[in-house]
Design a protein around this motif. Structure first.
Motif, PDB file in Angstrom:
ATOM      1  N   ALA A 229       0.825  -1.205   0.000  1.00 56.77           N
ATOM      2  CA  ALA A 229       0.000   0.000   0.000  1.00 56.77           C
ATOM      3  C   ALA A 229       0.858   1.253   0.000  1.00 56.77           C
ATOM      4  O   ALA A 229       0.537   2.245  -0.672  1.00 56.77           O
ATOM      5  CB  ALA A 229      -0.932  -0.004   1.206  1.00 56.77           C
ATOM      6  N   GLU A 230       1.951   1.228   0.757  1.00 53.24           N
ATOM      7  CA  GLU A 230       2.840   2.391   0.792  1.00 53.24           C
ATOM      8  C   GLU A 230       3.480   2.645  -0.570  1.00 53.24           C
ATOM      9  O   GLU A 230       3.689   3.799  -0.957  1.00 53.24           O
ATOM     10  CB  GLU A 230       3.910   2.192   1.859  1.00 53.24           C
ATOM     11  CG  GLU A 230       3.370   2.314   3.289  1.00 53.24           C
ATOM     12  CD  GLU A 230       4.385   1.875   4.327  1.00 53.24           C
ATOM     13  OE1 GLU A 230       4.177   2.201   5.513  1.00 53.24           O
ATOM     14  OE2 GLU A 230       5.382   1.188   3.974  1.00 53.24           O
ATOM     15  N   ASN A 231       3.795   1.577  -1.290  1.00 55.52           N
ATOM     16  CA  ASN A 231       4.337   1.746  -2.632  1.00 55.52           C
ATOM     17  C   ASN A 231       3.320   2.426  -3.544  1.00 55.52           C
ATOM     18  O   ASN A 231       3.668   3.328  -4.307  1.00 55.52           O
ATOM     19  CB  ASN A 231       4.743   0.392  -3.213  1.00 55.52           C
ATOM     20  CG  ASN A 231       6.203   0.061  -3.000  1.00 55.52           C
ATOM     21  OD1 ASN A 231       7.079   0.531  -3.734  1.00 55.52           O
ATOM     22  ND2 ASN A 231       6.471  -0.741  -1.970  1.00 55.52           N
ATOM     23  N   LEU A 232       2.067   1.998  -3.469  1.00 57.68           N
ATOM     24  CA  LEU A 232       1.037   2.617  -4.298  1.00 57.68           C
ATOM     25  C   LEU A 232       0.876   4.095  -3.951  1.00 57.68           C
ATOM     26  O   LEU A 232       0.761   4.943  -4.846  1.00 57.68           O
ATOM     27  CB  LEU A 232      -0.289   1.882  -4.126  1.00 57.68           C
ATOM     28  CG  LEU A 232      -0.316   0.404  -4.543  1.00 57.68           C
ATOM     29  CD1 LEU A 232      -1.710  -0.188  -4.319  1.00 57.68           C
ATOM     30  CD2 LEU A 232       0.103   0.231  -5.995  1.00 57.68           C
ATOM     31  N   SER A 233       0.902   4.393  -2.657  1.00 59.08           N
ATOM     32  CA  SER A 233       0.789   5.795  -2.222  1.00 59.08           C
ATOM     33  C   SER A 233       1.991   6.605  -2.684  1.00 59.08           C
ATOM     34  O   SER A 233       1.852   7.754  -3.126  1.00 59.08           O
ATOM     35  CB  SER A 233       0.678   5.859  -0.695  1.00 59.08           C
ATOM     36  OG  SER A 233      -0.485   5.211  -0.235  1.00 59.08           O
ATOM     37  N   PHE A 234       3.174   6.007  -2.584  1.00 62.20           N
ATOM     38  CA  PHE A 234       4.393   6.683  -3.001  1.00 62.20           C
ATOM     39  C   PHE A 234       4.324   7.079  -4.474  1.00 62.20           C
ATOM     40  O   PHE A 234       4.630   8.218  -4.840  1.00 62.20           O
ATOM     41  CB  PHE A 234       5.598   5.782  -2.746  1.00 62.20           C
ATOM     42  CG  PHE A 234       6.890   6.308  -3.297  1.00 62.20           C
ATOM     43  CD1 PHE A 234       7.590   7.307  -2.641  1.00 62.20           C
ATOM     44  CD2 PHE A 234       7.405   5.810  -4.485  1.00 62.20           C
ATOM     45  CE1 PHE A 234       8.780   7.805  -3.159  1.00 62.20           C
ATOM     46  CE2 PHE A 234       8.596   6.296  -5.005  1.00 62.20           C
ATOM     47  CZ  PHE A 234       9.286   7.303  -4.349  1.00 62.20           C
ATOM     48  N   PHE A 235       3.905   6.126  -5.320  1.00 60.67           N
ATOM     49  CA  PHE A 235       3.831   6.431  -6.749  1.00 60.67           C
ATOM     50  C   PHE A 235       2.739   7.451  -7.038  1.00 60.67           C
ATOM     51  O   PHE A 235       2.868   8.266  -7.953  1.00 60.67           O
ATOM     52  CB  PHE A 235       3.605   5.154  -7.553  1.00 60.67           C
ATOM     53  CG  PHE A 235       4.857   4.345  -7.760  1.00 60.67           C
ATOM     54  CD1 PHE A 235       5.796   4.722  -8.709  1.00 60.67           C
ATOM     55  CD2 PHE A 235       5.115   3.226  -6.994  1.00 60.67           C
ATOM     56  CE1 PHE A 235       6.965   3.998  -8.892  1.00 60.67           C
ATOM     57  CE2 PHE A 235       6.274   2.490  -7.166  1.00 60.67           C
ATOM     58  CZ  PHE A 235       7.207   2.879  -8.118  1.00 60.67           C
ATOM     59  N   GLY A 236       1.672   7.412  -6.256  1.00 56.78           N
ATOM     60  CA  GLY A 236       0.621   8.408  -6.431  1.00 56.78           C
ATOM     61  C   GLY A 236       1.119   9.812  -6.126  1.00 56.78           C
ATOM     62  O   GLY A 236       0.864  10.755  -6.890  1.00 56.78           O
ATOM     63  N   ARG A 237       1.845   9.975  -5.021  1.00 59.03           N
ATOM     64  CA  ARG A 237       2.380  11.284  -4.675  1.00 59.03           C
ATOM     65  C   ARG A 237       3.448  11.726  -5.679  1.00 59.03           C
ATOM     66  O   ARG A 237       3.568  12.907  -6.007  1.00 59.03           O
ATOM     67  CB  ARG A 237       2.975  11.252  -3.258  1.00 59.03           C
ATOM     68  CG  ARG A 237       1.967  11.018  -2.148  1.00 59.03           C
ATOM     69  CD  ARG A 237       0.845  12.058  -2.161  1.00 59.03           C
ATOM     70  NE  ARG A 237       1.351  13.418  -2.017  1.00 59.03           N
ATOM     71  CZ  ARG A 237       1.579  14.017  -0.851  1.00 59.03           C
ATOM     72  NH1 ARG A 237       1.329  13.351   0.271  1.00 59.03           N
ATOM     73  NH2 ARG A 237       2.019  15.256  -0.800  1.00 59.03           N
TER      74      ARG A 237
ATOM     75  N   GLY B  19       2.025  13.423  -8.567  1.00 57.66           N
ATOM     76  CA  GLY B  19       1.371  14.699  -8.325  1.00 57.66           C
ATOM     77  C   GLY B  19      -0.043  14.625  -7.792  1.00 57.66           C
ATOM     78  O   GLY B  19      -0.697  15.667  -7.666  1.00 57.66           O
ATOM     79  N   LEU B  20      -0.538  13.443  -7.452  1.00 58.74           N
ATOM     80  CA  LEU B  20      -1.884  13.349  -6.893  1.00 58.74           C
ATOM     81  C   LEU B  20      -1.920  13.945  -5.488  1.00 58.74           C
ATOM     82  O   LEU B  20      -0.949  13.854  -4.731  1.00 58.74           O
ATOM     83  CB  LEU B  20      -2.333  11.885  -6.825  1.00 58.74           C
ATOM     84  CG  LEU B  20      -2.590  11.161  -8.141  1.00 58.74           C
ATOM     85  CD1 LEU B  20      -3.056   9.736  -7.869  1.00 58.74           C
ATOM     86  CD2 LEU B  20      -3.623  11.894  -8.987  1.00 58.74           C
ATOM     87  N   ARG B  21      -3.040  14.558  -5.133  1.00 58.21           N
ATOM     88  CA  ARG B  21      -3.202  15.100  -3.789  1.00 58.21           C
ATOM     89  C   ARG B  21      -3.346  13.968  -2.783  1.00 58.21           C
ATOM     90  O   ARG B  21      -3.747  12.861  -3.122  1.00 58.21           O
ATOM     91  CB  ARG B  21      -4.423  16.014  -3.733  1.00 58.21           C
ATOM     92  CG  ARG B  21      -4.284  17.252  -4.632  1.00 58.21           C
ATOM     93  CD  ARG B  21      -5.541  18.097  -4.571  1.00 58.21           C
ATOM     94  NE  ARG B  21      -5.406  19.290  -5.400  1.00 58.21           N
ATOM     95  CZ  ARG B  21      -6.377  20.186  -5.553  1.00 58.21           C
ATOM     96  NH1 ARG B  21      -7.555  20.011  -4.943  1.00 58.21           N
ATOM     97  NH2 ARG B  21      -6.172  21.249  -6.319  1.00 58.21           N
ATOM     98  N   ARG B  22      -3.051  14.290  -1.507  1.00 56.51           N
ATOM     99  CA  ARG B  22      -3.030  13.256  -0.476  1.00 56.51           C
ATOM    100  C   ARG B  22      -4.356  12.501  -0.399  1.00 56.51           C
ATOM    101  O   ARG B  22      -4.376  11.273  -0.319  1.00 56.51           O
ATOM    102  CB  ARG B  22      -2.705  13.887   0.878  1.00 56.51           C
ATOM    103  CG  ARG B  22      -2.423  12.862   1.983  1.00 56.51           C
ATOM    104  CD  ARG B  22      -2.045  13.573   3.273  1.00 56.51           C
ATOM    105  NE  ARG B  22      -0.848  14.384   3.096  1.00 56.51           N
ATOM    106  CZ  ARG B  22       0.380  13.912   3.212  1.00 56.51           C
ATOM    107  NH1 ARG B  22       0.564  12.624   3.479  1.00 56.51           N
ATOM    108  NH2 ARG B  22       1.420  14.705   3.073  1.00 56.51           N
ATOM    109  N   GLY B  23      -5.473  13.234  -0.417  1.00 56.53           N
ATOM    110  CA  GLY B  23      -6.774  12.567  -0.339  1.00 56.53           C
ATOM    111  C   GLY B  23      -7.037  11.690  -1.548  1.00 56.53           C
ATOM    112  O   GLY B  23      -7.565  10.578  -1.427  1.00 56.53           O
ATOM    113  N   ASP B  24      -6.658  12.161  -2.736  1.00 58.22           N
ATOM    114  CA  ASP B  24      -6.832  11.368  -3.955  1.00 58.22           C
ATOM    115  C   ASP B  24      -5.950  10.122  -3.931  1.00 58.22           C
ATOM    116  O   ASP B  24      -6.357   9.057  -4.407  1.00 58.22           O
ATOM    117  CB  ASP B  24      -6.490  12.219  -5.188  1.00 58.22           C
ATOM    118  CG  ASP B  24      -7.466  13.361  -5.396  1.00 58.22           C
ATOM    119  OD1 ASP B  24      -8.637  13.224  -4.971  1.00 58.22           O
ATOM    120  OD2 ASP B  24      -7.060  14.391  -5.967  1.00 58.22           O
ATOM    121  N   VAL B  25      -4.745  10.275  -3.385  1.00 57.03           N
ATOM    122  CA  VAL B  25      -3.836   9.130  -3.285  1.00 57.03           C
ATOM    123  C   VAL B  25      -4.443   8.043  -2.406  1.00 57.03           C
ATOM    124  O   VAL B  25      -4.419   6.855  -2.750  1.00 57.03           O
ATOM    125  CB  VAL B  25      -2.463   9.565  -2.717  1.00 57.03           C
ATOM    126  CG1 VAL B  25      -1.642   8.345  -2.304  1.00 57.03           C
ATOM    127  CG2 VAL B  25      -1.704  10.376  -3.744  1.00 57.03           C
TER     128      VAL B  25
END
Length: 318
Positions: A105-113, A116-122
């Motif tokens: 899950a952290e990897n997915l969040s990392f790539f989202g950020r 350029g995705l916003r924290r809530g969107d991530v």
């Protein structure tokens, strides 16, 4: 005000390649190739080493510029609008590009950020991908502890964080065991339901046969064949009757016995094959000859041409 990237009329194809050429000095890595991929379909791009597969993907992914010809993603020219094209695509290489010390899950969040995705969107997108790829049981486990197949699923999920229109998959199951390979195949096949167009490069012909809606085979920088898997297999010739001889049976003696049929060259010990233009009727004739001569076989059956046969015939990769 004029948009920075004016959207062209919606094309029928997500990927369009026309007359694409790439030269390195006197070497033609690509020599005028053409193909198109309809939206939401999977294209298998096949060919031996140095056939032009990697160069094609590199140009479509804006990593290289073509020497001539046109390449478009969703109607956007990769040379004229590389920035817009990069927003529409995602690329996954042969090996998972993940942070082993982070959880899935952290990897997915990392790539989202990172994109350029916003924290809530991530957070929302991470939860969607965990559910979509059935990663619930491993979401909180470090990637370094996961199996190869599960790591690949996380890698593909990470490539979809930004909801790309086109996904490039380069050898997605290299080095995986059969069980993990099947799991990744199910994952890739499921991308159709998401409306994602996939360009798949692979050395596993079975993989292309199972996943691809259409196939383009390259050889020496040219398209040597294109069509659905079934269309290409039909080009490889007639079906064959394949015999696996019983232990101790002399292949030369059986081959002489089957002299009225068209024998095919075989490299496997104890295996013979003859052309079967009449399908099961030919198999029945072979069985009758063998029974009359009291020749035992371990197995006999009708085999259709495979993509391996097509590949070897059309790319001279034998």
């Amino acid at each position: 005000m004029t948009a920075a990237h004016p959207r062209p009329a919606a094309p029928d194809s997500a990927i369009e390649v026309a007359g694409l050429v790439k030269t390195y000095g006197d070497v033609h890595a690509l020599d005028g190739i053409d193909f198109a991929v309809p939206r939401g379909q999977i294209l298998g791009l096949l060919g031996p080493n140095a056939s032009g597969k990697t160069t094609t993907v590199s140009i479509l992914a804006t990593l290289q510029r073509p020497s001539a010809g046109v390449a478009r993603i969703d109607g956007y020219d990769v040379t004229a609008h590389p920035g817009r094209v990069r927003e529409l695509i995602s690329l996954t290489g042969q090996y998972a590009a993940l942070m082993e010390g982070l959880t899935a899950a952290e990897n997915l969040s990392f790539f989202g950020r990172l994109t350029g995705l916003r924290r809530g969107d991530v957070a929302r997108r991470t939860a969607e991908l965990v559910e979509l790829f059935d990663l619930g049981e491993v979401a909180d486990r470090r990637v370094g502890q996961l199996s190869g197949g599960m790591r690949r699923r996380v890698d593909i999920a990470a490539a979809l964080v930004t909801r790309p229109s086109v996904l490039f998959l380069d050898e997605p199951t290299t080095g995986l065991d059969p069980r993990s390979r099947n799991a990744v195949w199910e994952t890739v096949a499921g991308l159709r339901a998401e409306g994602i167009t996939v360009l798949l490069t692979t050395q596993y012909l079975e993989e292309a046969d199972r996943l691809a809606d259409s196939i383009v085979m390259l050889g020496a920088g040219k398209v040597v064949a294109a069509g659905t898997p079934e269309e290409l297999k039909s080009q490889a010739g007639a079906q064959t009757c394949e015999l696996v001889l019983a232990p101790g049976t002399d292949p030369a003696a059986v081959a002489a016995l089957l002299g009225s049929f068209t024998l095919l060259p075989r490299t496997d010990d104890g295996v013979l094959a003859v052309r079967a233009p009449d399908g099961m009727a030919t198999v029945a004739e072979v069985i009758e000859v063998l029974q009359t001569a009291r020749i035992d076989v371990a197995d006999i059956g009708l085999r259709r041409p495979s993509l391996d046969d097509v590949f070897l015939q059309l790319t001279d990769a034998g």
